[in-house]
Design a protein around this motif. Structure first.
Motif, PDB file in Angstrom:
ATOM      1  N   TYR A 171       0.830  -1.194   0.000  1.00  0.00           N
ATOM      2  CA  TYR A 171       0.000   0.000   0.000  1.00  0.00           C
ATOM      3  C   TYR A 171       0.872   1.254   0.000  1.00  0.00           C
ATOM      4  O   TYR A 171       0.664   2.192  -0.773  1.00  0.00           O
ATOM      5  CB  TYR A 171      -0.906  -0.033   1.229  1.00  0.00           C
ATOM      6  CG  TYR A 171      -1.602   1.267   1.514  1.00  0.00           C
ATOM      7  CD1 TYR A 171      -2.712   1.649   0.740  1.00  0.00           C
ATOM      8  CD2 TYR A 171      -1.175   2.110   2.528  1.00  0.00           C
ATOM      9  CE1 TYR A 171      -3.355   2.844   0.999  1.00  0.00           C
ATOM     10  CE2 TYR A 171      -1.809   3.302   2.781  1.00  0.00           C
ATOM     11  CZ  TYR A 171      -2.901   3.673   2.009  1.00  0.00           C
ATOM     12  OH  TYR A 171      -3.534   4.840   2.242  1.00  0.00           O
ATOM     13  N   LEU A 172       1.892   1.214   0.896  1.00  0.00           N
ATOM     14  CA  LEU A 172       2.758   2.393   1.018  1.00  0.00           C
ATOM     15  C   LEU A 172       3.555   2.628  -0.262  1.00  0.00           C
ATOM     16  O   LEU A 172       3.697   3.763  -0.720  1.00  0.00           O
ATOM     17  CB  LEU A 172       3.725   2.219   2.203  1.00  0.00           C
ATOM     18  CG  LEU A 172       3.058   2.319   3.570  1.00  0.00           C
ATOM     19  CD1 LEU A 172       4.036   1.971   4.673  1.00  0.00           C
ATOM     20  CD2 LEU A 172       2.477   3.726   3.787  1.00  0.00           C
ATOM     21  N   ASN A 174       2.696   1.749  -3.228  1.00  0.00           N
ATOM     22  CA  ASN A 174       1.763   2.238  -4.228  1.00  0.00           C
ATOM     23  C   ASN A 174       1.493   3.724  -4.015  1.00  0.00           C
ATOM     24  O   ASN A 174       1.496   4.521  -4.952  1.00  0.00           O
ATOM     25  CB  ASN A 174       0.471   1.436  -4.098  1.00  0.00           C
ATOM     26  CG  ASN A 174      -0.312   1.448  -5.370  1.00  0.00           C
ATOM     27  OD1 ASN A 174      -0.831   2.484  -5.739  1.00  0.00           O
ATOM     28  ND2 ASN A 174      -0.374   0.315  -6.049  1.00  0.00           N
ATOM     29  N   LYS A 175       1.273   4.032  -2.746  1.00  0.00           N
ATOM     30  CA  LYS A 175       0.997   5.421  -2.385  1.00  0.00           C
ATOM     31  C   LYS A 175       2.184   6.296  -2.818  1.00  0.00           C
ATOM     32  O   LYS A 175       2.009   7.362  -3.419  1.00  0.00           O
ATOM     33  CB  LYS A 175       0.836   5.478  -0.854  1.00  0.00           C
ATOM     34  CG  LYS A 175       0.202   6.736  -0.358  1.00  0.00           C
ATOM     35  CD  LYS A 175      -1.306   6.660  -0.505  1.00  0.00           C
ATOM     36  CE  LYS A 175      -1.878   8.067  -0.404  1.00  0.00           C
ATOM     37  NZ  LYS A 175      -3.189   8.166  -1.018  1.00  0.00           N
ATOM     38  N   ASN A 176       3.361   5.788  -2.510  1.00  0.00           N
ATOM     39  CA  ASN A 176       4.581   6.500  -2.849  1.00  0.00           C
ATOM     40  C   ASN A 176       4.683   6.733  -4.349  1.00  0.00           C
ATOM     41  O   ASN A 176       4.975   7.845  -4.815  1.00  0.00           O
ATOM     42  CB  ASN A 176       5.770   5.669  -2.352  1.00  0.00           C
ATOM     43  CG  ASN A 176       7.028   6.497  -2.255  1.00  0.00           C
ATOM     44  OD1 ASN A 176       6.936   7.719  -2.178  1.00  0.00           O
ATOM     45  ND2 ASN A 176       8.180   5.845  -2.260  1.00  0.00           N
ATOM     46  N   GLN A 178       2.266   6.686  -6.453  1.00  0.00           N
ATOM     47  CA  GLN A 178       1.210   7.628  -6.855  1.00  0.00           C
ATOM     48  C   GLN A 178       1.659   9.075  -6.627  1.00  0.00           C
ATOM     49  O   GLN A 178       1.501   9.939  -7.474  1.00  0.00           O
ATOM     50  CB  GLN A 178      -0.050   7.388  -6.033  1.00  0.00           C
ATOM     51  CG  GLN A 178      -0.942   6.300  -6.576  1.00  0.00           C
ATOM     52  CD  GLN A 178      -2.135   6.110  -5.675  1.00  0.00           C
ATOM     53  OE1 GLN A 178      -2.440   6.961  -4.843  1.00  0.00           O
ATOM     54  NE2 GLN A 178      -2.800   4.989  -5.844  1.00  0.00           N
ATOM     55  N   LEU A 179       2.250   9.271  -5.438  1.00  0.00           N
ATOM     56  CA  LEU A 179       2.679  10.632  -5.111  1.00  0.00           C
ATOM     57  C   LEU A 179       3.719  11.126  -6.109  1.00  0.00           C
ATOM     58  O   LEU A 179       3.648  12.257  -6.592  1.00  0.00           O
ATOM     59  CB  LEU A 179       3.257  10.667  -3.689  1.00  0.00           C
ATOM     60  CG  LEU A 179       2.209  10.607  -2.585  1.00  0.00           C
ATOM     61  CD1 LEU A 179       2.866  10.402  -1.236  1.00  0.00           C
ATOM     62  CD2 LEU A 179       1.374  11.894  -2.578  1.00  0.00           C
ATOM     63  N   GLN A 241      -7.521   8.769  -3.441  1.00  0.00           N
ATOM     64  CA  GLN A 241      -6.900   7.497  -3.795  1.00  0.00           C
ATOM     65  C   GLN A 241      -6.335   6.728  -2.613  1.00  0.00           C
ATOM     66  O   GLN A 241      -5.147   6.682  -2.377  1.00  0.00           O
ATOM     67  CB  GLN A 241      -5.835   7.728  -4.850  1.00  0.00           C
ATOM     68  CG  GLN A 241      -6.512   8.143  -6.135  1.00  0.00           C
ATOM     69  CD  GLN A 241      -5.595   8.093  -7.302  1.00  0.00           C
ATOM     70  OE1 GLN A 241      -4.551   7.480  -7.225  1.00  0.00           O
ATOM     71  NE2 GLN A 241      -5.992   8.716  -8.386  1.00  0.00           N
ATOM     72  N   GLU A 242      -7.243   6.127  -1.874  1.00  0.00           N
ATOM     73  CA  GLU A 242      -6.876   5.225  -0.794  1.00  0.00           C
ATOM     74  C   GLU A 242      -7.000   3.801  -1.325  1.00  0.00           C
ATOM     75  O   GLU A 242      -7.713   3.527  -2.284  1.00  0.00           O
ATOM     76  CB  GLU A 242      -7.839   5.414   0.382  1.00  0.00           C
ATOM     77  CG  GLU A 242      -7.702   6.753   1.073  1.00  0.00           C
ATOM     78  CD  GLU A 242      -6.342   6.942   1.728  1.00  0.00           C
ATOM     79  OE1 GLU A 242      -5.838   5.973   2.323  1.00  0.00           O
ATOM     80  OE2 GLU A 242      -5.789   8.045   1.630  1.00  0.00           O
TER      81      GLU A 242
END
Lengths: 398, 264
Positions: A171-172, A174-176, A178-179, A241-242
């Motif tokens: 998740y992290l 992916n989040k990263n 995305q950012l 986007q969670e």
């Protein structure tokens, strides 16, 4: 030479190193040998016709005799190696192995039963040791098996925690990504509109007619509005986007094209670009607004940037169905790319194929990453000095 | 249905309508009836079972709690009769299964038409006014003996031998010994059988009964047989000239004759 001793069978029978006895079909002992008398400390006359096999057994032995030994004997005619405790005259016991066999006469009538008694006092103590060792081993096995169960349970818990951590990590990550994606989109997609604003401002300053000036101001306002909208969309989608979910919505190709065209008004006017479209076959798509807008924006800016030196750019957007896919093509008449040379690195990071001062080598890479993130594909076909066609294949069912 | 047939290793033969249901006692299995059933086969439908835990019954998942009460064996048999639609049966039970037959009649009157009890004992342990044949200490010693001597050694080793794939002939040999039961289950069944007390159930038995008593039985002696006779209202009592606790093996003709005589 001395003659071998004459065999006296009776003496052999009496002195044999095991006990013998014989019963009638009713169980009465009618004969036994000296060895058995020695084993039991009885006198012959106390046993013959007075005792039965069961009289030499403990109560527990009697039950075993009746429930196991005798049924088996009657059933198969013989019994072998059954372990009993045998009673001596004084009530003490010694362990024996018993073999028994029913003897019948020639016409099949039951005559008597022969018994052999082997004293196993010594090996019995070993057997007891063995049994004890086996019981200890069984206990240990049980304990080990319990420990093993505990370990297995712990391992399962650890595995679960690991998998949770992996999910979190994924998740992290992916989040990263995305950012960093959005950082790219912001830095890249706002560069051109800002540049356009500058250009429109230049036009405005150079212009001498009031009407023209007011038109430029209007356009500058529209570009600013679009930039604002794009920024808000990016910020919103970052919020939304969670859980790896990229928000998808029903989008009109025509609307998106109109919005990006406004943002690039300066470029279009300067290059006298002609932008046409045919969205008649597929008008809409369910997709990420940010990604679609970013992809179309990048392809349009590319087409304008890499226009042929001596002709105004003509750019045509077209959509169509291809099975369970939607295809968007963007065709231009620009300077083209040498596909032989750049086939493999066209979409690579920081690649520029022309000596164009504006090219930052980011747009195509980013577009490809975003399209592929949603299961799509982007390809290009080009001929130098003829033009380039980009083709995006979207999955219909996201 | 297949499950229950497997569970109790049910065997049925003989073409007639009237069911004659044989149940073996402690220590053995249905093959102990083989010398008696030929007498009845022409006139009856013969039903043989192995009690759960004995013979070739299903021993996997043997429920020690459930089979700590003879009533559970009775329930199994009632279930079999319901399933196969057996009614008004002739029930022949040996030893502990004679008592199981009595419990079936208490639980479900009218299922059994004639109850034949061979060597029954409602209680093996003596008390003030009752002579079961054994003291409490005898039974404890018997269980201990079973554990440490007979069942202990042979059965500890039997599974090892039987599980020896390189010597299949040993497995076959042990399998043929019809009194070879799983040691742990056998010991449990021994405890349930020999420490139970079903004397109070006898007065609730209503069915017409025959008690067959061997004149030399070290496990259930003549006094015990008489006690059963006195406590079951509609019972007849017959002593046959036979040795031991299994007259159907040691004196099958006399046993079959006594049953036949009674049924006719």
């Amino acid at each position: 030479m001395t003659n071998p001793p004459i065999l006296d069978y009776k003496a052999l029978y009496n002195a044999a190193p095991c006990g013998y006895f014989c019963t009638t079909s009713r169980g009465d002992i009618i004969e036994l040998n000296e060895t058995l008398l020695e084993f039991t400390n009885y006198e012959r006359e106390d046993v013959v016709n007075k005792k039965q096999f069961r009289d030499f057994l403990t109560p527990g032995g009697k039950i075993f005799l009746e429930t196991h030994f005798l049924p088996l004997l009657q059933f198969q005619g013989y019994v072998q190696e059954i372990n009993f405790d045998f009673l001596r005259q004084d009530g003490t016991i010694f362990p024996v192995l018993v073999n028994a066999k029913i003897i019948k006469d020639d016409s099949g009538n039951y005559n008597f039963t022969l018994y052999t008694i082997v004293n196993i006092s010594q090996r019995k103590s070993y057997e007891k040791e063995l049994l004890k060792a086996k019981r200890d081993a069984d206990d240990l096995t049980e304990k080990l098996s319990k420990s093993y169960q505990d370990l297995k349970l712990n391992a399962k818990l650890i595995q679960e925690q690991k998998s949770e951590l992996e999910t979190l990590n994924k998740y992290l990550k992916n989040k990263n990504s995305q950012l960093s994606d959005f950082a790219h989109i912001i830095s890249h997609n706002l560069r051109s509109p800002v540049f356009n604003l500058h250009m429109l401002l230049d036009f405005y300053r150079e212009s001498t007619e009031e009407e023209e000036k007011s038109m430029y101001i209007n356009t500058i306002k529209q570009v600013a509005v679009q930039m604002d909208e794009t920024l808000n969309e990016l910020i919103d989608s970052l919020k939304i986007q969670e859980e790896f979910l990229i928000t998808k919505e029903q989008l009109s190709f025509e609307d998106i094209l109109e919005k990006i065209t406004i943002m690039l008004t300066g470029d279009i006017k300067k290059t006298e670009a002609q932008i046409t479209h045919d969205f008649s076959e597929v008008k809409t798509i369910v997709y990420s607004k940010v990604y679609l807008k970013s992809a179309m924006f990048n392809l349009l800016t590319n087409a304008i940037k890499y226009k042929a030196a001596h002709r105004a750019p003509k750019i045509h957007f077209k959509t169509f169905n291809a099975g369970d896919k939607i295809v968007l093509t963007v065709e231009d008449n620009g300077k083209g790319i040498d596909m032989k040379k750049h086939k493999n690195d066209l979409f690579g990071l920081n690649k520029t194929f022309h000596n164009n001062p504006d090219a930052k080598g980011m747009g195509l890479y980013m577009t490809k990453v975003q399209i592929e993130a949603l299961g799509g594909k982007i390809t290009a076909d080009s001929e130098v000095n003829q033009g380039t066609t980009f083709k995006i294949v979207f999955r219909k069912n996201l | 249905m297949n499950h229950i047939i497997r569970r109790n290793n049910i065997k049925i033969f003989g073409d007639c309508e009237q069911v004659m249901f044989f149940v073996h006692g402690y220590g053995c299995d249905q093959s102990m009836w083989r010398y008696v059933t030929p007498t009845f086969e022409p006139h009856y439908k013969i039903v043989l079972i192995d009690l759960v835990g004995s013979g070739k019954s299903e021993k996997e998942n043997y429920d020690y709690d459930r089979y700590s009460d003879l009533r559970s064996y009775a329930e199994d048999i009632i279930e079999i009769c319901d399933l196969l639609n057996f009614k008004d049966i002739v029930y022949v039970g040996h030893s502990v299964s004679a008592m199981i037959g009595a419990l079936i009649d208490v639980e479900k009157p009218d299922l059994i038409k004639d109850l034949i009890l061979i060597g029954p004992s409602p209680c093996y342990v003596n008390d003030e006014n009752y002579h079961g044949g054994f003291t409490k200490a005898d039974i404890d010693q018997m269980l201990e003996t079973l554990d440490s001597n007979y069942l202990g050694w042979s059965s500890t080793m039997a599974p090892v031998i039987m599980g020896n794939p390189e010597r299949p002939e040993l497995a076959g040999e042990l399998e043929n010994s019809f009194c070879q039961n799983d040691p742990k289950i056998a010991k449990h069944f021994a405890r349930v059988t020999f420490t139970g007390d079903n004397r109070s159930d006898l007065k609730n038995v209503e069915v017409k009964s025959l008690i067959i008593q061997s004149n030399q039985d070290a496990i259930a002696g003549i006094d015990v047989g008489k006690y059963v006779h006195e406590n079951i209202k509609n019972s007849e009592f017959v002593i046959i000239d036979a040795i031991g606790h299994c007259p159907h093996l040691s004196a099958p003709k006399a046993t079959a004759f006594a049953i036949k005589n009674y049924l006719n």
